[in-house]
Design an enzyme around this catalytic site. Structure first.
Site, PDB file in Angstrom:
ATOM      1  N   ASP A   1      -1.977  -4.589  -5.887  1.00  0.00           N
ATOM      2  CA  ASP A   1      -3.368  -4.989  -5.659  1.00  0.00           C
ATOM      3  C   ASP A   1      -4.197  -5.099  -6.930  1.00  0.00           C
ATOM      4  OD1 ASP A   1      -2.992  -3.070  -2.762  1.00  0.00           O
ATOM      5  OD2 ASP A   1      -3.354  -5.226  -2.802  1.00  0.00           O
TER       6      ASP A   1
ATOM      7  N   HIS B   1       0.763   4.735  -6.273  1.00  0.00           N
ATOM      8  CA  HIS B   1       1.553   4.265  -5.124  1.00  0.00           C
ATOM      9  C   HIS B   1       2.379   5.426  -4.568  1.00  0.00           C
ATOM     10  CE1 HIS B   1       4.266   1.749  -2.733  1.00  0.00           C
ATOM     11  NE2 HIS B   1       3.345   0.805  -2.866  1.00  0.00           N
TER      12      HIS B   1
HETATM   13  C1  SDX Z   1      -0.634  -0.850  -1.017  1.00  0.00           C
HETATM   14  O1  SDX Z   1       3.067   1.838   0.885  1.00  0.00           O
HETATM   15  C2  SDX Z   1       3.095   0.672   0.422  1.00  0.00           C
HETATM   16  O2  SDX Z   1       4.159   0.142   0.162  1.00  0.00           O
HETATM   17  C3  SDX Z   1       1.732  -0.027   0.243  1.00  0.00           C
HETATM   18  C4  SDX Z   1       1.746  -1.389  -0.419  1.00  0.00           C
HETATM   19  C5  SDX Z   1       2.450  -2.428   0.417  1.00  0.00           C
HETATM   20  O3  SDX Z   1       2.912  -3.438  -0.146  1.00  0.00           O
HETATM   21  O4  SDX Z   1       2.428  -2.266   1.688  1.00  0.00           O
HETATM   22  O5  SDX Z   1       2.369  -1.311  -1.692  1.00  0.00           O
HETATM   23  C6  SDX Z   1       0.312  -1.916  -0.600  1.00  0.00           C
HETATM   24  O6  SDX Z   1      -1.252  -0.269  -0.172  1.00  0.00           O
HETATM   25  C7  SDX Z   1      -0.733  -0.486  -2.461  1.00  0.00           C
HETATM   26  C8  SDX Z   1      -1.698   0.713  -2.725  1.00  0.00           C
HETATM   27  C9  SDX Z   1      -3.127   0.152  -2.720  1.00  0.00           C
HETATM   28  N1  SDX Z   1      -4.097   1.259  -2.766  1.00  0.00           N
HETATM   29  C10 SDX Z   1      -4.801   1.537  -3.881  1.00  0.00           C
HETATM   30  O7  SDX Z   1      -4.651   0.946  -4.949  1.00  0.00           O
HETATM   31  C11 SDX Z   1      -5.842   2.635  -3.702  1.00  0.00           C
HETATM   32  C12 SDX Z   1      -5.793   3.585  -4.913  1.00  0.00           C
HETATM   33  N2  SDX Z   1      -4.537   4.326  -4.872  1.00  0.00           N
HETATM   34  C13 SDX Z   1      -4.574   5.653  -4.251  1.00  0.00           C
HETATM   35  O8  SDX Z   1      -5.448   5.788  -3.184  1.00  0.00           O
HETATM   36  C14 SDX Z   1      -3.170   6.229  -4.046  1.00  0.00           C
HETATM   37  O9  SDX Z   1      -2.463   6.034  -5.200  1.00  0.00           O
HETATM   38  C15 SDX Z   1      -2.345   5.762  -2.874  1.00  0.00           C
HETATM   39  C16 SDX Z   1      -3.057   5.927  -1.580  1.00  0.00           C
HETATM   40  C17 SDX Z   1      -1.936   4.351  -3.050  1.00  0.00           C
HETATM   41  C18 SDX Z   1      -1.075   6.625  -2.827  1.00  0.00           C
HETATM   42  O10 SDX Z   1      -1.504   7.919  -2.707  1.00  0.00           O
HETATM   43  P1  SDX Z   1      -0.500   9.113  -2.236  1.00  0.00           P
HETATM   44  O11 SDX Z   1       0.903   8.682  -2.294  1.00  0.00           O
HETATM   45  O12 SDX Z   1      -1.000   9.666  -0.967  1.00  0.00           O
HETATM   46  O13 SDX Z   1      -0.651  10.110  -3.414  1.00  0.00           O
HETATM   47  P2  SDX Z   1      -1.841  11.083  -3.608  1.00  0.00           P
HETATM   48  O14 SDX Z   1      -3.131  10.483  -3.100  1.00  0.00           O
HETATM   49  O15 SDX Z   1      -1.407  12.402  -3.076  1.00  0.00           O
HETATM   50  O16 SDX Z   1      -1.922  11.062  -5.195  1.00  0.00           O
HETATM   51  C19 SDX Z   1      -1.173  11.979  -5.967  1.00  0.00           C
HETATM   52  C20 SDX Z   1      -2.156  12.437  -7.050  1.00  0.00           C
HETATM   53  C21 SDX Z   1      -3.436  13.033  -6.458  1.00  0.00           C
HETATM   54  O17 SDX Z   1      -3.935  13.998  -7.372  1.00  0.00           O
HETATM   55  P3  SDX Z   1      -3.590  15.578  -7.046  1.00  0.00           P
HETATM   56  O18 SDX Z   1      -4.160  15.858  -5.664  1.00  0.00           O
HETATM   57  O19 SDX Z   1      -2.091  15.685  -7.128  1.00  0.00           O
HETATM   58  O20 SDX Z   1      -4.329  16.311  -8.154  1.00  0.00           O
HETATM   59  O21 SDX Z   1      -2.564  11.309  -7.829  1.00  0.00           O
HETATM   60  C22 SDX Z   1      -3.982  11.117  -7.680  1.00  0.00           C
HETATM   61  C23 SDX Z   1      -4.400  11.860  -6.431  1.00  0.00           C
HETATM   62  O22 SDX Z   1      -5.758  12.269  -6.529  1.00  0.00           O
HETATM   63  N3  SDX Z   1      -4.202   9.684  -7.527  1.00  0.00           N
HETATM   64  C24 SDX Z   1      -5.204   8.996  -8.094  1.00  0.00           C
HETATM   65  C25 SDX Z   1      -5.013   7.665  -7.722  1.00  0.00           C
HETATM   66  N4  SDX Z   1      -3.935   7.579  -6.940  1.00  0.00           N
HETATM   67  C26 SDX Z   1      -3.442   8.828  -6.821  1.00  0.00           C
HETATM   68  N5  SDX Z   1      -6.222   9.388  -8.874  1.00  0.00           N
HETATM   69  C27 SDX Z   1      -7.066   8.416  -9.291  1.00  0.00           C
HETATM   70  N6  SDX Z   1      -6.960   7.104  -8.986  1.00  0.00           N
HETATM   71  C28 SDX Z   1      -5.936   6.703  -8.198  1.00  0.00           C
HETATM   72  N7  SDX Z   1      -5.814   5.423  -7.881  1.00  0.00           N
END
Ligand code: SDX
Length: 430
Positions: free
Chosen positions: A361, A304
Site C-alpha cells: 500500500d 506486515h
Molecule cells: C495489507 O495480510 C495481508 O496479506 C494484507 C495485505 C494483502 O495483500 O491482503 O498485504 C494488504 O493489508 C497490507 C497492510 C496495510 N496496512 C498498513 O499499512 C497499516 C499500517 N501497518 C500496521 O497497522 C501493521 O503493520 C499491520 C496491521 C499491517 C500488521 O500488524 P501486526 O502484524 O498485527 O503487527 P503488530 O501491530 O503487532 O506490530 C508489531 C509491532 C508493534 O509494536 P509493539 O507492540 O511490538 O511494541 O510493530 C509496530 C506495532 O506497534 N508496528 C508499527 C507499524 N506496524 C507495526 N509501528 C508504527 N507504524 C507501523 N506501520
C-alpha cells in the site's frame, strides 16, 4: 513417514500429528486437543494459527517471496495480464489461448449491469464511500442472478460475471458520484482498458486510451490478486463456510478490506503524505509519533503480519511509480516525500528492530493518483484486484472435505453465575 509432537498437560501425554506443507511449513494438528485434554489454544489475530491448507498462493515473509500457483509474482507482473492471472488463481493453471479468448468474451458479455441496479446508486447520499456502495451492490447482484448451481460451467460463469461486473459497478459509482453520465462498457476493449474508459471517457472530452496506463493497471491488479489468508480472504472463507452464496461472502470480504489496517491503508498513506506535504509535518515528527505507543499514529503503508522484509509487491509498485509518473504531465510531490520518508524509516532503529518495511500500500496510492483515480476509490481498486483471489479461496474452501463451518472457541472472562434483579430493586452495583 508421519511425524508427531508430544504435549504433556496435567501429567497426561498427548501425541499431536505434524502436518508439513510443500514448501516445508510445519503445523501441529490440534483437532483432538479439546476433546482429549479440555484445553483450547489462544492466538488473538491468528498469527500462529493455520486455518486451512491451500494450494493457491505461497508467501515466505522472511525471504519476501510471493507466488501464485507456484509462479513468482515478478514473472506474472512482467509477462501476464490480470485476466490471465485471475484464470490461473481460480482454475489452478494458466489458460490456453482458446480458453483465454473464451474468458475474455465472457467478461465482455457479462460487463453490463441490470438497468434496475442504477436506481440503487441514486439513493446514496453524495458523499457515500464507494466501498460501502460496492459491498452492498455485490450483495444485490444475487437478487438479479440465479443461485449458484453445482455444474462447474455454471459456477465459472458466476465467477466471470462477478469479475466483470465489479469493474462496471465501480466505474458507475464514480461517475454517478460526480453527477456525470455513466459510460457503458465497450465490447472492443480489454478488461483494464474498458475500466479506464468507463471511468474517464465523457461526451465532452473523449478519453484517450494509453497503452502504458493499461499495462500499469494490469500490473496493479496482478499484484493485488491474492495474498493467502489475509483478513478479507479470511472473512470470505468464514462467511462462505456457512454455505451462503458467493455474492454474500465476497461482500463480507469487501467490508473487511475497507479497514485502514488492511486494504484501506492505500487511502490512508496518501492522507499521511498529504499531511506531510500540506501541513508541513516533518519526517522526524512522523517517525517519532509512529514510535510512540501512546500516540496511536502508525506509519501507514509500513509493516506486515507476514513480510518481515520488503514486500515484493512494493518493490514492483515503486518501479511503476517511475514509469507511470514519467508519462504524467505533472510531477507528483508525494512520490518524492514517500521516497524520503521510506529512506528515513528504514534507517531508524525502531523500524529495523521490528522489521517494518513498505508493504503493497505504500506506493500503490502514488500509482493510482498518476492514473487519475480519486483517493476515495483506491480501496475499490484493491477490491477489484483481489476478487479473483477471494473467488479462488472460496472455491477451494468449499471443495475441501476437511473444511467445516468456521466457529472458533473463546476464553470466557465474564461474570460467574448471576441472577435477574427486578427493575425496582436494581442499584448501579447490581
Ligand atoms: C495489507 O495480510 C495481508 O496479506 C494484507 C495485505 C494483502 O495483500 O491482503 O498485504 C494488504 O493489508 C497490507 C497492510 C496495510 N496496512 C498498513 O499499512 C497499516 C499500517 N501497518 C500496521 O497497522 C501493521 O503493520 C499491520 C496491521 C499491517 C500488521 O500488524 P501486526 O502484524 O498485527 O503487527 P503488530 O501491530 O503487532 O506490530 C508489531 C509491532 C508493534 O509494536 P509493539 O507492540 O511490538 O511494541 O510493530 C509496530 C506495532 O506497534 N508496528 C508499527 C507499524 N506496524 C507495526 N509501528 C508504527 N507504524 C507501523 N506501520
Amino acid at each position: 513417514m508421519e511425524k508427531f509432537a508430544k504435549l504433556v498437560i496435567d501429567g497426561k501425554e498427548l501425541t499431536l500429528p505434524i502436518i508439513e506443507g510443500s514448501e516445508g511449513e510445519k503445523a501441529l494438528d490440534i483437532r483432538r486437543l479439546r476433546q482429549e485434554t479440555g484445553y483450547i489454544t489462544f492466538d488473538p489475530g491468528y498469527g500462529n494459527t493455520g486455518a486451512c491448507k491451500s494450494a493457491i498462493t505461497y508467501m515466505n515473509g522472511e525471504k519476501g517471496i510471493l507466488r501464485y500457483r507456484g509462479i513468482p509474482i515478478e514473472e506474472l507482473a512482467e509477462r501476464s495480464t490480470f485476466v490471465e492471472t485471475a484464470y490461473l488463481l481460480i482454475s489452478g493453471r494458466l489458460p490456453t489461448r482458446e480458453e483465454l479468448t473464451r474468458t475474455s468474451v465472457y467478461l465482455n458479455d457479462f460487463s453490463p449491469i441490470h438497468e434496475n441496479m442504477k436506481a440503487f446508486y441514486g439513493s446514496y447520499p453524495p458523499k457515500s464511500h464507494p466501498m460501502g456502495i460496492l459491498s452492498a451492490m455485490i450483495n444485490a447482484l444475487r437478487s438479479f442472478y440465479p443461485e449458484l448451481v453445482d455444474l462447474d460451467e455454471e459456477m465459472n460463469q458466476t465467477f466471470l460475471r462477478l469479475i466483470s461486473k465489479i469493474r462496471t459497478m465501480s466505474a458507475m459509482a464514480y461517475k454517478i458520484s460526480r453527477g456525470h453520465r455513466v459510460i457503458y462498457p465497450r465490447p472492443d476493449l480489454c478488461y483494464c482498458a474498458n475500466f479506464l474508459n468507463m471511468m474517464f471517457d465523457s461526451p465532452v472530452v473523449p478519453y484517450h486510451i494509453d497503452d502504458d496506463m493499461v499495462r500499469a493497471l494490469n500490473v496493479f491488479w496482478i499484484l493485488h490478486a491474492d495474498h493467502e489468508q489475509n483478513c478479507s480472504t479470511t472473512a470470505v472463507r468464514a462467511v462462505g463456510s456457512s454455505k451462503v452464496n458467493i455474492y454474500a461472502a465476497v461482500s463480507a470480504g469487501i467490508s473487511a478490506l475497507w479497514g485502514p489496517l488492511h486494504g484501506g491503508a492505500n487511502q490512508a498513506v496518501i492522507h499521511m503524505l498529504e499531511k506531510i506535504h500540506k501541513d508541513g509535518m516533518s519526517f522526524d515528527e512522523c517517525i517519532s509519533r509512529a514510535r510512540d505507543k501512546n500516540d496511536g499514529f502508525k506509519l501507514m503503508g509500513f509493516g506486515h503480519r507476514v513480510y518481515k522484509t520488503y514486500d515484493p509487491r512494493a518493490k514492483i509498485m515503486k518501479k511503476m511509480c517511475d514509469i507511470i509518473l514519467g508519462k504524467a504531465t505533472r510531477k507528483d510531490p508525494l512520490l518524492d516525500i514517500a521516497r524520503r520518508l521510506e529512506e528515513r524509516a528504514l534507517e531508524d532503529n525502531y523500524f529495523k528492530e521490528k522489521n517494518l518495511y513498505p508493504n503493497v500500500d505504500f506506493y500503490s496510492g502514488i500509482v493510482l493518483r498518476a492514473m487519475g483515480i480519486p483517493t476515495n476509490m483506491f480501496t475499490v481498486m484493491f477490491a477489484i484486484g483481489r476478487l479473483p483471489g477471494w473467488i479462488a479461496q472460496w472455491k477451494e474452501d468449499l471443495g475441501d472435505p476437511e473444511m467445516k463451518l468456521c466457529r472458533p472457541r473463546q476464553i470466557y472472562t465474564g461474570h460467574e453465575i448471576n441472577h435477574y434483579v427486578p427493575l425496582d430493586e436494581r442499584t448501579e452495583e447490581s
